[in-house]
Write a protein that holds these residues in place. Sequence first.
Motif, mmCIF file in Angstrom:
data_model
loop_
_atom_site.group_PDB
_atom_site.id
_atom_site.type_symbol
_atom_site.label_atom_id
_atom_site.label_comp_id
_atom_site.label_asym_id
_atom_site.label_seq_id
_atom_site.Cartn_x
_atom_site.Cartn_y
_atom_site.Cartn_z
ATOM 1 N N ARG A 108 0.923 -1.336 0.000
ATOM 2 C CA ARG A 108 0.123 0.132 0.203
ATOM 3 C C ARG A 108 0.874 1.225 -0.033
ATOM 4 N NH1 ARG A 108 -2.093 0.734 4.426
ATOM 5 N NH2 ARG A 108 -3.739 1.890 3.994
ATOM 6 N N ASP B 202 -4.004 3.119 -4.132
ATOM 7 C CA ASP B 202 -3.993 2.649 -2.919
ATOM 8 C C ASP B 202 -2.742 1.166 -2.896
ATOM 9 O OD1 ASP B 202 -5.391 0.590 -0.713
ATOM 10 O OD2 ASP B 202 -4.624 2.422 -0.210
ATOM 11 N N ALA B 203 -2.874 0.653 -3.887
ATOM 12 C CA ALA B 203 -2.081 -0.715 -3.614
ATOM 13 C C ALA B 203 -1.573 -1.179 -4.893
ATOM 14 C CB ALA B 203 -2.716 -1.933 -2.928
#
Length: 255
Positions: A117, A191-192
């Motif tokens: 993340r 986000d990731a």
Amino acid sequence: MNLPYGPDVAFGIHPDLGVAAVADDQPHLDELLRKHHFRYSQDLDVYLLAEGIGHNTAVRTMAAATRELQNTGHTVAADPRIMLPPPVPTAHSTATRTTQPGNTSTSLTGELHELRRSADVADTLEQILDEHHGAVGDLEEFIDTAAAWCERLDTPAGRELSQHLRTIAHHVALLGYRLTDAQLDLPVMPDATPQDAPPLSDLPLPARCTVPIVTHTARARAAVAPSQKRPAVLPATPVEAPRSTAAQPSLRRTR
């Protein structure tokens, strides 16, 4: 000393003498510890390093001895407090900086390989930038302290090198500001990483510039080489011989 139920060698911290070791009474253990610069103290019944050795050198010495002991089949124990560096000396009006184990740039770089993340990467980078324990601030303080050391020589060369080091410390501070900008941009990124993304270790890193190896001889030559701030010493002008009244041959070269 005999350690019937303990490890063959145990490393710990002596309150006054630094890293110390106790070992089972075996000649080859004594030989191996002496190989790594530990010397037996008959009075204390422990092995000690040379007095005044630096913390980082002591830790590296202990680690090298531990690896060789384990490679030869011996059991080793070590007090984790050995890894804690001593506090940095400060003025009486300044609070003493506490030390934190594991908060090094090397350990944080290892952590990056396990993160997915972007917010976690931002948190890791924030540790590098931490005002009290971050690597950037530590590097800036180290260079400033080296500059103060040079300035304390109270010589023209020392003051010149001190000013040069303080300029480098200023560049390190600017680097911290640029890293802070990157750290603030990370949380707004996706986000990731995708699940099928290749491992970080498989991605090629940018080529690093090669730092030339400067030998002691080269440094010595550079120290006496002429420069704009240190002009070369011209040889003394020889005393001019009395002029002869006889006709002098022409000094003009002919092709």
